[in-house]
Design an enzyme around this catalytic site. Structure first.
Site, short mmCIF file in Angstrom:
data_model
loop_
_atom_site.label_atom_id
_atom_site.label_comp_id
_atom_site.label_asym_id
_atom_site.label_seq_id
_atom_site.Cartn_x
_atom_site.Cartn_y
_atom_site.Cartn_z
CG HIS A 19 -2.08 -0.94 1.05
ND1 HIS A 19 -2.77 -1.74 1.94
CD2 HIS A 19 -2.58 -1.88 0.04
CE1 HIS A 19 -3.79 -2.52 1.82
NE2 HIS A 19 -3.62 -2.70 0.61
CG HIS A 42 -6.88 -11.02 -7.20
ND1 HIS A 42 -6.05 -10.94 -8.19
CD2 HIS A 42 -7.27 -12.40 -7.27
CE1 HIS A 42 -6.09 -12.00 -9.01
NE2 HIS A 42 -6.79 -12.83 -8.38
CB SER A 100 -5.51 -2.04 -3.27
OG SER A 100 -4.44 -2.65 -2.59
CD GLU A 118 -12.49 -10.98 -4.22
OE1 GLU A 118 -12.39 -12.10 -4.03
OE2 GLU A 118 -11.23 -10.37 -4.10
N GLY A 144 -9.94 -11.98 -11.89
CA GLY A 144 -9.19 -10.68 -12.16
C GLY A 144 -8.14 -10.93 -13.19
CG ASP A 164 -3.67 -7.34 -5.17
OD1 ASP A 164 -4.41 -7.53 -6.18
OD2 ASP A 164 -3.97 -6.76 -4.16
#
Length: 280
Positions: A19, A42, A100, A118, A144, A164
């Site tokens: 982050h 994700h 995020s 997601e 994703g 991610d």
């Protein structure tokens, strides 16, 4: 397999690494004229409650964001990240933690857009509950990696793509490398950040070699290693491969992560390194 829920790991040292890097990329985009898009492969819940039963079961945030000391200097990148989290908590509660998407939302301007995917049905419902009131965000319950690989007509020419996955399955390492090959071919100007866990069995290494070779001089690796006394669940570190970063970004991130790891782990504990260019 759809068992992974990031709430169990929210706010851990890997999240802080990911982050802070994302915040610096968003600050760059926000500072330049012209709209941009943010894509998160994700997205999870968007933001989390560190007092939830799931987060309290693992308590990983206690050696992550909760362990971060107050920065002495107010204008450094680490201090800006800490303030971002504090400002978010002022709005959502003292145990809230921005994922995020919630971080990216802080940098959205008129004309900017966010696209979130997601696949986990429960997590997707939480995502809708948390962020659907923002009209600039488009959310999809879909794969994703497939979504990123198909970005042949992105919404804007400028953009950040965060990849991610959970890496629950070993095949995801191969899938990520294949996704990046397609994504760079379809949208070569975007900034990409690919996160991965550094596990005790080093299963990430082949993927990292493939990604750095694919990116060549446009890619670098940022690697945060945790002190041995807090390594748990087989994860000893956090890695990101960044493609097409702004000029000088690697050095900016290096300075920020050195400060952040000292605030989080204690001065001199842990390790942060950056590897630029193709792997040996």
């Amino acid at each position: 397999m759809l068992s992974y829920q990031h709430v169990y790991h929210a706010g851990n040292f890997a999240d802080v690494h990911k982050h802070l890097t994302l915040m610096l990329l968003l600050e760059h985009m926000h500072s330049k004229p012209g709209s941009f898009s943010f894509y998160d492969s994700h997205a999870g819940r968007g933001y989390y409650d560190l007092a939830s039963p799931e987060a309290q079961k693992t308590r990983e945030h206690e050696t992550g964001i909760t362990a971060v000391d107050e920065p002495e200097k107010p204008k450094t990148a680490a201090a800006r990240y800490v303030k971002l989290v504090e400002d978010f908590r002022d709005k959502h509660g003292e145990t809230a933690y921005p994922g995020s998407p919630a971080i990216a939302q802080q940098f959205m301007r008129h004309g900017d857009r966010m696209f979130l995917t997601e696949l986990h049905p429960g997590e997707f419902q939480h995502l809708l509950d948390n962020l659907s009131h923002y009209k600039t965000i488009e959310m999809r319950k879909s794969d994703g990696l497939e979504f990123v690989a198909r970005l042949t007509k992105p919404h804007h020419l400028r953009g950040i793509v965060l990849i991610d996955p959970s890496y629950e399955l070993k095949t995801e390492y191969r899938d990520v490398a294949r996704t990046m090959m397609r994504a760079l071919n379809n949208w070569s100007s975007a900034i990409y950040a690919v996160w991965y866990p550094i596990l005790t069995d080093d299963r990430h290494k082949q993927m990292v070699r493939s990604l750095l070779t694919l990116g060549g001089s446009t890619a670098f690796e940022t690697r945060l290693m945790a002190p041995e006394d807090i390594v748990g669940h087989g994860m000893k570190g956090s890695g990101l491969i960044v493609f097409n970063a702004p000029e000088g970004f690697a050095e900016t991130l290096r300075s920020a992560m050195i400060e952040m790891k000292d605030l989080m782990f204690s001065p001199g504990a842990g390790d942060h390194t950056i590897v630029e260019g193709q792997p040996l």
